[in-house]
Write a protein that holds these residues in place. Structure first.
Motif, PDB file in Angstrom:
ATOM      1  N   ARG A  22      -4.030   7.532  -2.967  1.00 12.20           N
ATOM      2  CA  ARG A  22      -2.966   6.816  -2.264  1.00 12.20           C
ATOM      3  C   ARG A  22      -3.513   5.840  -1.217  1.00 12.20           C
ATOM      4  N   HIS A  23      -4.586   6.240  -0.511  1.00 12.51           N
ATOM      5  CA  HIS A  23      -5.012   5.468   0.654  1.00 12.51           C
ATOM      6  C   HIS A  23      -6.403   4.846   0.535  1.00 12.51           C
ATOM      7  N   LYS A  24      -7.248   5.325  -0.358  1.00 20.60           N
ATOM      8  CA  LYS A  24      -8.625   4.836  -0.393  1.00 20.60           C
ATOM      9  C   LYS A  24      -8.951   4.007  -1.636  1.00 20.60           C
ATOM     10  N   VAL A  25      -8.146   4.108  -2.671  1.00 21.33           N
ATOM     11  CA  VAL A  25      -8.397   3.357  -3.897  1.00 21.33           C
ATOM     12  C   VAL A  25      -7.749   1.983  -3.775  1.00 21.33           C
ATOM     13  N   ALA A  67      -6.312  16.516  -1.413  1.00 28.99           N
ATOM     14  CA  ALA A  67      -7.360  15.531  -1.118  1.00 28.99           C
ATOM     15  C   ALA A  67      -7.387  14.435  -2.183  1.00 28.99           C
ATOM     16  N   SER A  68      -7.196  14.811  -3.440  1.00 31.44           N
ATOM     17  CA  SER A  68      -7.170  13.826  -4.528  1.00 31.44           C
ATOM     18  C   SER A  68      -6.006  12.866  -4.366  1.00 31.44           C
ATOM     19  N   TYR A  69      -4.854  13.409  -4.055  1.00 29.45           N
ATOM     20  CA  TYR A  69      -3.668  12.574  -3.839  1.00 29.45           C
ATOM     21  C   TYR A  69      -3.893  11.614  -2.674  1.00 29.45           C
ATOM     22  N   ASP A  70      -4.438  12.118  -1.592  1.00 30.17           N
ATOM     23  CA  ASP A  70      -4.692  11.288  -0.417  1.00 30.17           C
ATOM     24  C   ASP A  70      -5.678  10.170  -0.754  1.00 30.17           C
ATOM     25  N   GLU A  71      -6.720  10.480  -1.511  1.00 25.09           N
ATOM     26  CA  GLU A  71      -7.705   9.467  -1.873  1.00 25.09           C
ATOM     27  C   GLU A  71      -7.087   8.403  -2.787  1.00 25.09           C
TER      28      GLU A  71
END
Length: 62
Positions: free
Chosen positions: A16-19, A10-14
């Motif tokens: 990569r895509h939300k920051v 979840a941290s990686y996804d955030e």
């Protein structure tokens, strides 16, 4: 162990895509601004320290 894997995913996804990451030119201008402000602040503190040193020398030499 499953919670840790889920957290990392979840941290990686955030990241990569939300920051929203700043552009390189924005980072350069911000870095220059911080460097200049730090130098001005250091000079200001140095002048105050030098003045305080002179005042204390006068005080103790009386």
């Amino acid at each position: 162990m499953s919670k840790l894997k889920s957290f990392i995913t979840a941290s990686y996804d955030e990241m990569r895509h939300k920051v929203s990451w700043p552009k390189y030119s924005d980072l350069q201008s911000s870095s220059v601004l911080v460097l200049v402000a730090s130098l001005i602040f250091a000079l200001f503190i140095g002048v105050i320290d030098l003045g305080f040193d002179k005042v204390m020398d006068l005080f103790y030499n009386l």
